[in-house]
Design a protein around this motif. Sequence first.
Motif, short mmCIF file in Angstrom:
data_model
loop_
_atom_site.label_atom_id
_atom_site.label_comp_id
_atom_site.label_asym_id
_atom_site.label_seq_id
_atom_site.Cartn_x
_atom_site.Cartn_y
_atom_site.Cartn_z
N LYS A 198 0.84 -1.21 0.00
CA LYS A 198 0.00 0.00 0.00
C LYS A 198 0.87 1.26 0.00
CE LYS A 198 -4.17 1.88 2.10
NZ LYS A 198 -5.25 1.64 3.10
N ARG A 199 1.98 1.21 0.72
CA ARG A 199 2.87 2.37 0.72
C ARG A 199 3.44 2.62 -0.67
NH1 ARG A 199 8.35 3.51 4.39
NH2 ARG A 199 8.00 5.78 4.56
N ASN A 200 3.78 1.55 -1.38
CA ASN A 200 4.28 1.70 -2.75
C ASN A 200 3.21 2.29 -3.67
OD1 ASN A 200 6.80 0.64 -2.10
ND2 ASN A 200 6.22 -1.46 -2.63
N ASN A 201 1.96 1.86 -3.49
CA ASN A 201 0.87 2.39 -4.32
C ASN A 201 0.64 3.87 -4.05
OD1 ASN A 201 0.43 -0.10 -5.54
ND2 ASN A 201 -1.10 -0.73 -4.03
N VAL A 202 0.69 4.25 -2.78
CA VAL A 202 0.53 5.67 -2.44
C VAL A 202 1.68 6.49 -3.01
CG1 VAL A 202 0.46 7.34 -0.54
CG2 VAL A 202 -0.85 5.22 -0.38
N ALA A 203 2.89 5.95 -2.93
CA ALA A 203 4.05 6.66 -3.48
C ALA A 203 3.92 6.86 -4.99
CB ALA A 203 5.33 5.90 -3.14
N LYS A 204 3.42 5.84 -5.69
CA LYS A 204 3.21 5.96 -7.14
C LYS A 204 2.18 7.03 -7.45
CE LYS A 204 4.42 1.17 -8.29
NZ LYS A 204 3.89 -0.13 -8.80
N ARG A 205 1.12 7.06 -6.66
CA ARG A 205 0.09 8.08 -6.89
C ARG A 205 0.64 9.48 -6.67
NH1 ARG A 205 -5.71 8.91 -3.64
NH2 ARG A 205 -5.98 11.08 -4.27
N LEU A 206 1.39 9.67 -5.59
CA LEU A 206 1.94 10.99 -5.31
C LEU A 206 3.02 11.38 -6.32
CD1 LEU A 206 2.14 10.89 -1.39
CD2 LEU A 206 0.39 11.94 -2.85
N LYS A 207 3.75 10.40 -6.85
CA LYS A 207 4.71 10.70 -7.91
C LYS A 207 4.00 11.19 -9.16
CE LYS A 207 8.54 7.62 -6.63
NZ LYS A 207 9.30 6.40 -7.00
N ALA A 208 2.90 10.53 -9.51
CA ALA A 208 2.14 10.94 -10.70
C ALA A 208 1.58 12.35 -10.55
CB ALA A 208 1.02 9.94 -10.96
N LEU A 209 1.28 12.74 -9.32
CA LEU A 209 0.72 14.07 -9.05
C LEU A 209 1.79 15.08 -8.67
CD1 LEU A 209 -2.39 12.94 -6.95
CD2 LEU A 209 -2.36 13.66 -9.35
#
Length: 350
Positions: free
Chosen positions: A254-265
């Motif tokens: 889940k931390r990796n998924n959140v990091a990917k989302r914040l990277k995209a934004l």
Amino acid sequence: MSVYNLWDKDAKEPVLKTSLSSEWNFKSPVATPRSSSPPSRGGESIFNKYLDLVSSKSNISTEAKQTEPMDRPFDFFDDEEFAFGINLLNNNVACVGHNITKLIQMAQEPWPDNVKLYQPYEVEQILLPDNASCLAVQAFLKMCNLPFEVEMRWNAEFMSPSGRVPFIKCGAFVVSELEPIVQFAANKGVTLCSRLSTEEKAEMRAYMSLITNVLVNAELYISWLDNDTFNAVTKVRNSSVYPWPLGWLQTRSKRNNVAKRLKALHWHDKTLEQVLADVEQCCNSLSQRLGDKDYFFSSSPTELDALVFGHVFTIITTRLPCRKLAETVRRHETLVSLAKRIDERYFKRP
């Protein structure tokens, strides 16, 4: 002892919330009808092929049949089987159309009394962003005087059709997150913004988008990327409902998924000071729009008020190692007053 607490009117320190629920026994959530496209068009297209085939078959002579096999999309052994296929398809198309009509009628029926709102456990599991979203939806339903019952489940996010909490189960429908729930209630004739003009509605949506793009991302950043908060709160709470090592694996994923989302934004590489500066600017915009009024638009609340309440109330009443986010929001007294006013009026906490 939980680090998640709620506002108490008689004390400066927050008071712990202590509601728990039983284990989940609803094995598979009902798929939301709005997520599936009507299949009737495909059925009608196939049925039209059958009709064309019947018409062409009547015009072909016996000699032509013997010399040249007819090119048809569906091959049947004899006329009787062919007629059976047409009748079967006709019945299926009629059934699909009937079911879609029935779902539309059900969506427009009055709000039932047995609606349930599903969310993670408040005391030991729920995190800052999810708690804010759940409070926003609860506030909206209370503002609309729509009855509902809160059900807490350890796997609520996996039950949700969108993978996010909260979600409601209303009859045959399962709807998740604030904006789809607002639209679902509007289909039943319940809305908070009917009195607003077209320009005011557009302005309201713009401010809601601002909250989603700033406050939600800031909550995710603090919860998952700030190391002190992640190690002391997020990791412990998120893995509390899973056996080891599943809890560790799920938290890491889940931390990796959140990091990917914040990277995209373009939020992943921001410093904490930059995140707090964005939050400060967002709160300034909201405070200027609210002014000295009780609510953002005239004297009655809208879904914007519910969304602001959910995030502001959660931020200022949640104890985290990183207190800078709460301190930034607390400096805007009009927003804090709005959160306290909605809490006292609609939640009536003792």
